[in-house]
Design a protein around this motif. Structure first.
Motif, short mmCIF file in Angstrom:
data_model
loop_
_atom_site.label_atom_id
_atom_site.label_comp_id
_atom_site.label_asym_id
_atom_site.label_seq_id
_atom_site.Cartn_x
_atom_site.Cartn_y
_atom_site.Cartn_z
N ALA A 169 42.83 106.21 62.31
CA ALA A 169 43.82 105.45 61.55
C ALA A 169 43.70 105.75 60.05
CB ALA A 169 43.67 103.96 61.82
N TYR A 170 42.46 105.75 59.54
CA TYR A 170 42.26 106.07 58.12
C TYR A 170 42.66 107.50 57.80
CZ TYR A 170 40.21 101.86 56.11
OH TYR A 170 40.03 100.61 55.59
N ASP A 171 42.30 108.43 58.67
CA ASP A 171 42.67 109.83 58.45
C ASP A 171 44.19 109.99 58.40
OD1 ASP A 171 40.00 110.50 58.41
OD2 ASP A 171 39.96 111.37 60.43
N HIS A 172 44.86 109.35 59.34
CA HIS A 172 46.33 109.44 59.41
C HIS A 172 46.97 108.79 58.19
CE1 HIS A 172 50.35 109.70 60.96
NE2 HIS A 172 50.47 108.39 61.05
N ALA A 173 46.52 107.58 57.85
CA ALA A 173 47.10 106.85 56.71
C ALA A 173 46.84 107.59 55.39
CB ALA A 173 46.52 105.44 56.65
N SER A 174 45.68 108.22 55.28
CA SER A 174 45.37 108.99 54.07
C SER A 174 46.29 110.20 53.94
CB SER A 174 43.91 109.46 54.09
OG SER A 174 43.04 108.34 54.06
N ALA A 175 46.51 110.89 55.05
CA ALA A 175 47.40 112.06 55.05
C ALA A 175 48.83 111.65 54.68
CB ALA A 175 47.37 112.75 56.41
N VAL A 176 49.27 110.51 55.23
CA VAL A 176 50.61 110.00 54.90
C VAL A 176 50.69 109.67 53.42
CG1 VAL A 176 52.21 108.07 55.25
CG2 VAL A 176 51.14 109.15 57.23
N MET A 177 49.61 109.07 52.89
CA MET A 177 49.62 108.66 51.49
C MET A 177 49.67 109.85 50.54
SD MET A 177 47.64 105.26 50.32
CE MET A 177 48.35 104.44 48.90
N VAL A 178 49.01 110.94 50.92
CA VAL A 178 49.08 112.16 50.12
C VAL A 178 50.53 112.64 50.05
CG1 VAL A 178 48.45 114.61 50.01
CG2 VAL A 178 46.71 112.89 50.53
N GLU A 179 51.20 112.69 51.21
CA GLU A 179 52.62 113.10 51.25
C GLU A 179 53.47 112.13 50.43
OE1 GLU A 179 53.81 115.97 52.33
OE2 GLU A 179 51.70 116.42 52.77
N ASN A 180 53.18 110.84 50.57
CA ASN A 180 53.92 109.80 49.84
C ASN A 180 53.74 110.00 48.33
OD1 ASN A 180 54.09 106.13 50.31
ND2 ASN A 180 55.27 107.47 49.01
N MET A 181 52.51 110.33 47.93
CA MET A 181 52.20 110.53 46.51
C MET A 181 53.01 111.69 45.93
SD MET A 181 50.18 108.92 44.44
CE MET A 181 49.70 109.23 42.75
N MET A 182 53.30 112.70 46.78
CA MET A 182 54.06 113.87 46.33
C MET A 182 55.56 113.59 46.27
SD MET A 182 51.45 115.59 45.83
CE MET A 182 52.24 117.03 45.12
#
Length: 269
Positions: A235-248
């Motif tokens: 869950a953390y790995d997935h949410a972190s990856a989503v947040m990176v995309e969101n940040m961009m």
């Protein structure tokens, strides 16, 4: 009397304004059951809304004194006369109902239930399936299948993902009416307002959401349901990856910039 007057009213009404699509269950005389026609109408409406970029949030309401009594038991019981005593029909209608509930979860836009009166069995499942729920003070919730020898197993899926295990089992095993304040304490609804004001409050929440960045809300809702099915690390790995995309994303850059510059953000769409 011309033929026009003989047309029955639509089972589901849709009204769009200010980025909010309001869907209203419109069979008050039969307690807004999740009949074949109602399931089809809801499914079609959610499919259309999913593709409609102008809709930022959805409010689900109901006409009359009952929100929804759940499955249409008359419609279902009629199939006892089938050669297989209704087995194929029951599998089909339950499959259609489950698919419609999952459409709510998969919908890019948040869905807010506005509940007055009672929401029982699959009607209670419908409320539990929405992202948020507002109840009028007189609203009541129930999974009464245990009383008639038909355990509310499909409503249980939505209930068990909203309530603690003990609260969900209490509703399922006892089949008792849960008043609105108790439903809020259990986590089935977000808030309780004076009777008759659930729709206005649901629309207020929808308007607040509609003012946010649509792409951000969509990303957040999707990721919420995805991560909930995962183990902690995944869950953390997935949410972190989503947040990176969101940040961009452009809206994140704009929103963070606006925050630092103490101004209102201007969202992309």
């Amino acid at each position: 009397m011309n033929a026009h007057h003989l047309q029955p009213a639509p089972v589901l009404l849709r009204e769009d304004a200010d980025g909010i699509a309001q869907l209203t269950l419109n069979r008050p005389q039969s307690r807004n059951p999740l009949s074949e026609a109602m399931l089809a109408a809801l499914s079609q409406a959610f499919a259309a809304i999913a593709e409609d970029g102008s809709v930022r949030a959805v409010v689900l309401a109901a006409a009359g004194p009952v929100f929804s009594a759940g499955h249409d038991l008359k419609e279902m019981s009629a199939h006892r006369a089938d050669a297989d005593r209704g087995r194929v029909y029951f599998a089909d209608i339950l499959g259609r109902c489950s698919a419609m509930m999952q459409q709510i979860t998969a919908l890019p836009q948040p869905v807010i239930a506005a509940v007055e009166g009672t929401a029982t069995a699959a009607g209670c499942q419908l409320v539990a399936s929405c992202d948020l729920a507002v109840a009028g003070s007189g609203a009541r919730f129930c999974t009464p299948g245990v009383h008639i020898g038909l355990f509310c197993s499909t409503p249980m899926v939505a209930l068990s993902r909203n309530l603690s295990a003990k609260h969900a089992m209490e509703m399922l095993l006892l089949g008792e009416m849960v008043p609105a304040p108790e439903a809020a304490r259990m986590g089935l609804v977000n808030r309780v307002v004076p009777a008759g004001e659930a729709l206005a409050e649901a629309r207020r929440l929808a308007a607040t959401i509609a003012a946010k960045s649509a792409v951000t809300v969509k990303t957040g809702k999707r990721t919420f349901y995805e991560q909930r099915e995962m183990g902690l690390k995944a869950a953390y790995d997935h949410a972190s990856a989503v947040m990176v995309e969101n940040m961009m994303a452009r809206d994140a850059e704009e929103g963070i910039g606006a925050f630092m510059e103490k101004r209102q953000p201007v969202w992309e769409r």
